[in-house]
Each structure stands twice: as structure tokens, then as C-alpha cells.
Design an enzyme around this catalytic site. Structure first.
Site, mmCIF file in Angstrom:
data_model
loop_
_atom_site.group_PDB
_atom_site.id
_atom_site.type_symbol
_atom_site.label_atom_id
_atom_site.label_comp_id
_atom_site.label_asym_id
_atom_site.label_seq_id
_atom_site.Cartn_x
_atom_site.Cartn_y
_atom_site.Cartn_z
ATOM 1 N N LYS A 58 -68.903 -4.248 -45.204
ATOM 2 C CA LYS A 58 -69.222 -3.592 -44.222
ATOM 3 C C LYS A 58 -70.227 -4.218 -43.407
ATOM 4 O O LYS A 58 -70.764 -5.753 -43.814
ATOM 5 C CB LYS A 58 -70.066 -2.547 -44.804
HETATM 6 C C1 LIG Z 1 -66.954 2.107 -46.641
HETATM 7 C C2 LIG Z 1 -66.053 3.716 -46.336
HETATM 8 C C3 LIG Z 1 -66.492 4.716 -46.821
HETATM 9 C C4 LIG Z 1 -67.757 4.595 -47.631
HETATM 10 O O1 LIG Z 1 -67.948 3.668 -48.091
HETATM 11 P P1 LIG Z 1 -69.150 3.531 -50.136
HETATM 12 O O2 LIG Z 1 -68.183 2.537 -50.239
HETATM 13 O O3 LIG Z 1 -69.005 4.718 -50.722
HETATM 14 O O4 LIG Z 1 -70.307 3.381 -49.145
HETATM 15 C C5 LIG Z 1 -66.099 5.654 -45.983
HETATM 16 N N1 LIG Z 1 -65.077 5.744 -45.168
HETATM 17 C C6 LIG Z 1 -64.498 4.382 -44.389
HETATM 18 C C7 LIG Z 1 -64.115 4.595 -43.466
HETATM 19 C C8 LIG Z 1 -65.455 3.062 -45.533
HETATM 20 O O5 LIG Z 1 -64.348 2.451 -44.781
#
Ligand SMILES: *Cc1c(COP(=O)(O)O)cnc(C)c1O
Length: 173
Positions: free
Chosen positions: A140
Site C-alpha cells: 500500500k
Molecule cells: C489490501 C486490500 C485490503 C485489505 O488489506 P490487508 O492486506 O488485510 O491489510 C482490502 N481491500 C483492498 C481493495 C485491498 O487492496
């Protein structure tokens, strides 16, 4: 920027942020939650963990976000919430979604996992709205390797989630 009455709950992942956001909104068995079909598996998992049913909605070609006109047609008397996703940090049609949610009394749990730092009309995502969820996973915009948080308006829901997020314990920080 008025951040009064916005509360942050920290979680171990973005998925848990979504899960407890849905729990705060009292979503469970028999309820339906609308989420975009072009998505990561977390939204689906978080909804299923509450016992509610996942309702997939198509997306818009221009911003890759949920198609709010198609979403409106999917609303039933079981629909309790909608999870708009700002895919790749691109704002989805947030205004139309908030308006629709108000009309049908739905909670809006924003999946802002890709959108830390995104602004809409000069306002940062998460600084307003209903419930906004972020992920700090390693791919992220901002990472703690694994981590997440959600931001909400209600002190009552905040206090409930402070306990729900970790073994029913509340820790002053
Ligand atoms: C990364 C992501 C999540 C949740 O991420 P975690 O890996 O649980 O921290 C939820 N929705 C989307 C669209 C994502 O890209």
C-alpha cells in the site's frame, strides 16, 4: 479541516478494519452488503465473517469504482451497507454514493486501502464520511508491513471497537 468527532481505531490488517467496521454497523446474518466486483478478496471475506451476504456490483470504466446506478438497482430491504472502493487511489463516485446511502439509510464503509493521501474536493479521504478503512500492508501507499485502521464519527462505536479489535480488552494509550 475539522477533525472533531473523527475517531481512529488501529487494527492488525485492513481486512480486520473492514470486518469490525461492519460489526460496528450491526451487520450480520440475513443482511446484504454491496461491494464492487473488481476488488481484492478482503471485502468478500469481511462481509462473510459477519454472516451477511455479499452482493457484487459492476464498476465504472472511467474511475474503476463501483457503478452507483447499477448499485441502486441491487438495493433490497435486506441491504444495510455499501463498500465503495477507491481503486488504485482513484476517487470513486463518492458524492453520488453518499446521496444514495442517505436515501436508502445505508451505512457507507469506504475501502480506502489504496487511497491513503487521496483527496476529493481538497479534502483527504477519511477526514469526513461515515466509516473509512485503511490498510498498511506492504504493497500500500504507506506500510507497517501489516496493519490497518478505520476512522469513524461515533464515540459509542469507537469505544465498542476499541474492545472488539483485541481480545475484548481496552487499553488507554
Ligand atoms: C489490501 C486490500 C485490503 C485489505 O488489506 P490487508 O492486506 O488485510 O491489510 C482490502 N481491500 C483492498 C481493495 C485491498 O487492496
Amino acid at each position: 479541516l475539522n477533525l472533531k468527532n473523527r475517531y481512529v481505531v488501529k487494527t492488525n490488517t485492513g481486512t480486520s478494519a473492514l470486518h469490525i467496521a461492519l460489526r460496528a454497523a450491526n451487520i450480520g446474518t440475513g443482511d446484504e452488503v454491496i461491494t464492487p466486483s473488481f476488488n481484492y478478496v478482503a471485502d468478500h471475506q469481511a462481509i462473510k465473517m459477519t454472516g451477511a451476504d455479499v452482493v457484487m456490483c459492476d464498476i465504472k470504466d472511467d474511475n474503476l469504482g463501483i457503478d452507483y446506478e447499477k448499485a441502486e438497482k441491487l438495493i433490497t430491504d435486506k441491504t444495510k451497507a455499501i463498500i465503495p472502493l477507491h481503486f488504485a487511489g482513484i476517487p470513486c463516485n463518492q458524492k453520488e454514493i453518499f446521496e444514495m446511502a442517505e436515501k436508502y439509510h445505508l451505512r457507507v464503509i469506504e475501502d480506502a486501502m489504496h487511497a491513503f493521501g487521496t483527496t476529493i474536493d481538497n479534502k483527504k479521504i477519511g477526514s469526513y464520511g461515515d466509516i473509512t478503512c485503511f490498510s498498511f500492508d506492504s504493497i500500500k501507499t504507506m506500510t507497517s508491513i501489516d496493519g490497518g485502521c478505520l476512522i469513524l464519527n461515533s464515540k459509542e462505536e469507537f469505544e465498542q471497537l476499541e474492545q472488539m479489535r483485541l481480545l475484548g480488552m481496552h487499553r488507554e494509550e
